[in-house]
Scaffold this motif. Structure first.
Motif, PDB file in Angstrom:
ATOM      1  N   GLY A 304       0.789  -1.223   0.000  1.00  0.00           N
ATOM      2  CA  GLY A 304       0.000   0.000   0.000  1.00  0.00           C
ATOM      3  C   GLY A 304       0.821   1.272   0.000  1.00  0.00           C
ATOM      4  N   LEU A 305       1.975   1.226  -0.610  1.00  0.00           N
ATOM      5  CA  LEU A 305       2.821   2.416  -0.729  1.00  0.00           C
ATOM      6  C   LEU A 305       2.790   2.933  -2.161  1.00  0.00           C
ATOM      7  N   THR A 306       2.826   4.250  -2.309  1.00  0.00           N
ATOM      8  CA  THR A 306       3.037   4.862  -3.619  1.00  0.00           C
ATOM      9  C   THR A 306       4.541   4.969  -3.822  1.00  0.00           C
ATOM     10  N   VAL A 307       5.048   4.217  -4.793  1.00  0.00           N
ATOM     11  CA  VAL A 307       6.497   4.062  -4.931  1.00  0.00           C
ATOM     12  C   VAL A 307       7.000   4.740  -6.199  1.00  0.00           C
ATOM     13  N   PHE A 308       8.039   5.554  -6.036  1.00  0.00           N
ATOM     14  CA  PHE A 308       8.774   6.165  -7.141  1.00  0.00           C
ATOM     15  C   PHE A 308      10.210   5.642  -7.093  1.00  0.00           C
ATOM     16  N   VAL A 309      10.809   5.444  -8.251  1.00  0.00           N
ATOM     17  CA  VAL A 309      12.218   5.038  -8.344  1.00  0.00           C
ATOM     18  C   VAL A 309      12.907   5.911  -9.367  1.00  0.00           C
ATOM     19  N   VAL A 310      14.120   6.324  -9.055  1.00  0.00           N
ATOM     20  CA  VAL A 310      14.941   7.076  -9.990  1.00  0.00           C
ATOM     21  C   VAL A 310      15.751   6.094 -10.833  1.00  0.00           C
ATOM     22  N   SER A 311      15.710   6.261 -12.146  1.00  0.00           N
ATOM     23  CA  SER A 311      16.518   5.483 -13.075  1.00  0.00           C
ATOM     24  C   SER A 311      17.585   6.412 -13.644  1.00  0.00           C
ATOM     25  N   TRP A 312      18.827   6.221 -13.203  1.00  0.00           N
ATOM     26  CA  TRP A 312      19.919   7.098 -13.606  1.00  0.00           C
ATOM     27  C   TRP A 312      20.379   6.774 -15.024  1.00  0.00           C
ATOM     28  N   ARG A 313      20.816   7.785 -15.722  1.00  0.00           N
ATOM     29  CA  ARG A 313      21.342   7.595 -17.073  1.00  0.00           C
ATOM     30  C   ARG A 313      22.812   7.206 -17.019  1.00  0.00           C
ATOM     31  N   SER A 314      23.186   6.224 -17.811  1.00  0.00           N
ATOM     32  CA  SER A 314      24.589   5.843 -17.925  1.00  0.00           C
ATOM     33  C   SER A 314      25.363   6.970 -18.600  1.00  0.00           C
ATOM     34  N   ALA A 315      26.522   7.309 -18.043  1.00  0.00           N
ATOM     35  CA  ALA A 315      27.259   8.486 -18.514  1.00  0.00           C
ATOM     36  C   ALA A 315      27.798   8.295 -19.927  1.00  0.00           C
ATOM     37  N   ASP A 316      27.827   9.388 -20.667  1.00  0.00           N
ATOM     38  CA  ASP A 316      28.484   9.447 -21.975  1.00  0.00           C
ATOM     39  C   ASP A 316      29.209  10.784 -22.061  1.00  0.00           C
ATOM     40  N   GLU A 317      29.668  11.156 -23.251  1.00  0.00           N
ATOM     41  CA  GLU A 317      30.465  12.376 -23.389  1.00  0.00           C
ATOM     42  C   GLU A 317      29.678  13.629 -23.018  1.00  0.00           C
ATOM     43  N   SER A 318      28.362  13.578 -23.151  1.00  0.00           N
ATOM     44  CA  SER A 318      27.545  14.744 -22.801  1.00  0.00           C
ATOM     45  C   SER A 318      27.532  15.009 -21.297  1.00  0.00           C
ATOM     46  N   MET A 319      27.997  14.034 -20.494  1.00  0.00           N
ATOM     47  CA  MET A 319      27.975  14.166 -19.032  1.00  0.00           C
ATOM     48  C   MET A 319      29.377  14.366 -18.468  1.00  0.00           C
ATOM     49  N   ALA A 320      30.298  14.848 -19.295  1.00  0.00           N
ATOM     50  CA  ALA A 320      31.688  14.996 -18.872  1.00  0.00           C
ATOM     51  C   ALA A 320      31.846  15.960 -17.706  1.00  0.00           C
ATOM     52  N   ASP A 321      30.950  16.931 -17.591  1.00  0.00           N
ATOM     53  CA  ASP A 321      31.064  17.930 -16.534  1.00  0.00           C
ATOM     54  C   ASP A 321      30.155  17.666 -15.345  1.00  0.00           C
ATOM     55  N   VAL A 322      29.508  16.525 -15.316  1.00  0.00           N
ATOM     56  CA  VAL A 322      28.628  16.179 -14.193  1.00  0.00           C
ATOM     57  C   VAL A 322      29.467  15.909 -12.947  1.00  0.00           C
ATOM     58  N   THR A 323      29.048  16.488 -11.828  1.00  0.00           N
ATOM     59  CA  THR A 323      29.736  16.300 -10.556  1.00  0.00           C
ATOM     60  C   THR A 323      28.743  15.818  -9.508  1.00  0.00           C
ATOM     61  N   TRP A 324      29.245  15.652  -8.295  1.00  0.00           N
ATOM     62  CA  TRP A 324      28.387  15.210  -7.188  1.00  0.00           C
ATOM     63  C   TRP A 324      27.245  16.196  -6.964  1.00  0.00           C
ATOM     64  N   ASP A 325      27.518  17.478  -7.168  1.00  0.00           N
ATOM     65  CA  ASP A 325      26.475  18.499  -6.999  1.00  0.00           C
ATOM     66  C   ASP A 325      25.256  18.189  -7.863  1.00  0.00           C
ATOM     67  N   ASP A 326      25.499  17.692  -9.058  1.00  0.00           N
ATOM     68  CA  ASP A 326      24.391  17.390  -9.963  1.00  0.00           C
ATOM     69  C   ASP A 326      23.517  16.263  -9.421  1.00  0.00           C
ATOM     70  N   TYR A 327      24.127  15.272  -8.763  1.00  0.00           N
ATOM     71  CA  TYR A 327      23.341  14.179  -8.188  1.00  0.00           C
ATOM     72  C   TYR A 327      22.554  14.658  -6.966  1.00  0.00           C
ATOM     73  N   VAL A 328      23.130  15.551  -6.182  1.00  0.00           N
ATOM     74  CA  VAL A 328      22.385  16.128  -5.056  1.00  0.00           C
ATOM     75  C   VAL A 328      21.207  16.944  -5.575  1.00  0.00           C
ATOM     76  N   ARG A 329      21.463  17.773  -6.588  1.00  0.00           N
ATOM     77  CA  ARG A 329      20.366  18.555  -7.174  1.00  0.00           C
ATOM     78  C   ARG A 329      19.291  17.645  -7.763  1.00  0.00           C
ATOM     79  N   ALA A 330      19.714  16.527  -8.353  1.00  0.00           N
ATOM     80  CA  ALA A 330      18.755  15.592  -8.935  1.00  0.00           C
ATOM     81  C   ALA A 330      17.873  14.982  -7.852  1.00  0.00           C
ATOM     82  N   GLN A 331      18.447  14.632  -6.713  1.00  0.00           N
ATOM     83  CA  GLN A 331      17.640  14.080  -5.626  1.00  0.00           C
ATOM     84  C   GLN A 331      16.635  15.112  -5.115  1.00  0.00           C
TER      85      GLN A 331
END
Length: 619
Positions: A304-331
């Motif tokens: 009886g829970l409403t469940v959401f799950v995050v599906s992360w994208r596998s990194a490619d060249e477009s994510m070269a500048d992604v840092t930990w800050d981006d994952y915190v912002r995503a959460q």
């Protein structure tokens, strides 16, 4: 050492090799092949030679070079002996002691097989060998004295070398742990079970199939070398959305970094506060939705829970500048989107492994910003914030290893196969050499195992994030130092977190050791419930109640350490999931109808696509 007393301790291995080679030749000599068998052996040899030449041998190399799978075990023994003699902590006294112990072992084993010094004796009906190891569990290792001597001598050698690491002087504990880790991996690689002519099971299979097992093994080896990854399972048996990651749901939100999946309700009423799960982006999210019987997601929905799950994208060249800050912002973005979508003030948040570490940082950021009430509770699956005792992964965070990781990162991301190999190395005997023997040497078919399929379904990692994570957390342990790190422009102080927390650890976890996970309990400022689950990093988490496997421990009294917790704990059979759902119910009992946007994709609800979405299939 006096050579007249038997030479160096390494001589014992030379004698072992001589006896083994003579026994192998005797077996082959008494196996008279018929004409058809000769033809099959010839065909096998030709296939092996061609595959080896096509795949490995440069044009200028001798084309008559033997196929390594049939290499003389003397080559292996020579490498083993040379390495042994170079070990800096094996002095003359140690060599003499090991020699004496080896001689005693040989005399005992030979006597059990009725082989005395005078060449006579009475054999025991069932020899009692002093050491056991599942690599040598097949009766073939005990049926002939030569193979009993081979594997028992190896086990003696391995035991004594591992013990000696603890006595090496002039190094600190971190260096000692690194030496112990390196030695274990070398010893795993040198096991006689890994070589055809020192493994009686492989020899028997080779004779029975006229070498067809080795042809099949070479084909698999070539294929794995081409793809750059060891095969563990028959992945053709699994298809996303059909028999794995198949809990019904919709992708309701998407950014360049993640997709947000909402699962369809299974009950008429659901808990008012929804649940969002942040899985690690080192692997695919569907570890929590493997199949209907194992799925944590499906089980939670059925509660009886409403469940959401995050599906992360596998990194490619477009994510070269992604840092930990981006994952915190995503959460934070996912939390805010769910709150707005369902019109609720808060969510229950779950973070698994590295995503749990990041969730702790996210909660600290929200607390510093005065927005802690966005998260009603937090649950950590095998997550660490204090990396002082982070286990064997710390062997990969010195300057040399960090430089290698940087070199391996091309186009701004680290190929997921690198991480897969790293995790395999942590349990090399189980995750590398076991598969080499079974599938390269014995030619056995791959199993159709969903967990192993998931384990091989690798994801790429943004290199900037990965390097900073290893350096700042694993090496420098900055996350538990108030305001030593920041995310999204906000300093991180974990002691500000007062959100009720459920902390789960695996008793046999080698990736996030339980005493490391325990430190979360002394870091957070809010009420904490700690539960220790049986098994490890995966099976300790993915343990549905219906399976009736393992156990978990709770302690209702405050404990100062993991040892104190265990001393006063109560053991419960089965899954800790039932304890977690009961704990969640104590925080909020309100229920609402599972209507409107509680049913994703209903009338007027614009969604992106069906679960499990596109991102989970990206390589």
């Amino acid at each position: 050492m006096d050579e007249t007393e038997g030479g160096t301790a390494a001589d014992i291995f030379a004698e072992m090799l001589k006896m083994q080679s003579e026994a192998a030749r005797a077996v082959l000599a008494t196996t008279i092949p018929d004409e058809r068998a000769v033809a099959e052996w010839g065909e096998t040899a030709g296939q092996l030679q061609k595959m080896w030449l096509d795949f490995h041998v440069p044009a200028e190399q001798d084309v008559d070079a033997p196929v390594p799978l049939f290499a003389d075990p003397a080559q292996w023994m020579g490498l083993m002996q040379a390495w042994y003699q170079q070990m800096p902590y094996l002095d003359v006294q140690r060599q003499q002691a090991l020699w004496n112990e080896g001689i005693a072992l040989w005399e005992d084993i030979l006597a059990q097989y009725g082989i005395g010094q005078d060449g006579t004796g009475e054999a025991l009906a069932e020899p009692h060998l002093p050491r056991t190891d599942r690599r040598f569990a097949d009766p073939a290792w005990r049926e002939q004295p030569v193979y009993a001597l081979i594997h028992q001598t190896y086990l003696l050698f391995a035991d004594r070398l591992q013990e000696m690491v603890g006595e090496v002087g002039g190094i600190d504990e971190a260096e000692r742990d690194q030496l112990r880790f390196a030695l274990r991996n070398v010893l795993d690689a040198m096991s006689p079970s890994n070589f055809p002519l020192t493994n009686p099971v492989v020899l028997e299979r080779t004779l029975d199939t006229h070498g067809a097992n080795l042809v099949k093994g070479m084909e698999r080896l070539a294929a794995d070398l081409e793809r750059g990854q060891l095969t563990h399972t028959d992945s053709s048996k699994f298809k996303l959305g059909e028999n794995i990651a198949c809990t019904p749901g919709k992708v309701v939100h998407e950014t360049p970094l993640y997709q947000l999946i909402q699962y369809s309700p299974a009950t008429d009423e659901v808990a008012a506060v929804p649940v969002v799960i942040f899985p690690p982006w080192i692997n695919r999210f569907y570890i929590l939705d493997l199949n209907p019987k194992k799925s944590f997601v499906k089980w939670a929905v059925e509660q009886g829970l409403t469940v959401f799950v995050v599906s992360w994208r596998s990194a490619d060249e477009s994510m070269a500048d992604v840092t930990w800050d981006d994952y915190v912002r995503a959460q934070i973005d996912a939390i805010d989107h769910i709150r707005e979508r369902l019109g609720v003030p808060s969510v229950h948040a779950i973070g698994y492994c590295v995503a749990g570490t990041t969730l702790a940082a996210t909660l600290a950021v929200l607390a510093r910003r005065g927005q802690a009430d966005k998260v009603r509770s937090t649950t950590f699956f095998t997550a660490q914030v204090d990396f002082e005792r982070a286990g064997e992964l710390k062997h990969f965070v010195d300057e040399t290893q960090l430089a290698l990781i940087k070199q391996a990162s091309q186009g701004g991301f680290l190929d997921g196969r690198y991480m897969a190999a790293t995790f395999n190395l942590l349990r090399g005997s189980d995750l590398i050499w076991n598969y080499v023997v079974n599938h390269y040497l014995l030619g056995e078919d791959y199993p159709a195992f969903d967990l192993l399929h998931w384990n091989g379904d690798v994801t790429n990692l943004p290199s900037k994030w990965h390097s900073a994570y290893l350096r700042d957390l694993y090496r420098d342990n900055k996350l538990v130092q108030p305001d030593a790190l920041s995310a999204d422009g906000t300093p991180i102080d974990l002691t500000l977190i007062k959100t009720p927390a459920y902390i789960q650890a695996g008793r046999e976890d080698h990736i996030a050791p339980p005493d490391s996970v325990w430190k979360l309990t002394t870091t957070l400022a809010g009420p904490v419930r700690f539960v220790l689950a049986g098994s490890g990093h995966i099976a300790g988490v993915v343990n549905p109640p219906a399976a009736r496997k393992y156990q978990y421990w709770t302690n209702e009294k405050q404990a100062a350490s993991l040892e104190d917790f265990l001393a006063g704990s109560t053991e419960h059979p089965g899954s800790w999931w039932t304890d977690w759902i009961a704990w969640l119910a104590t925080l909020d009992g309100e229920r609402v109808k599972a209507t409107g946007k509680r049913k994703p994709g209903g009338r007027g609800d614009k969604v992106i696509e069906d679960a499990p979405g596109r991102y989970v299939a990206m390589r």
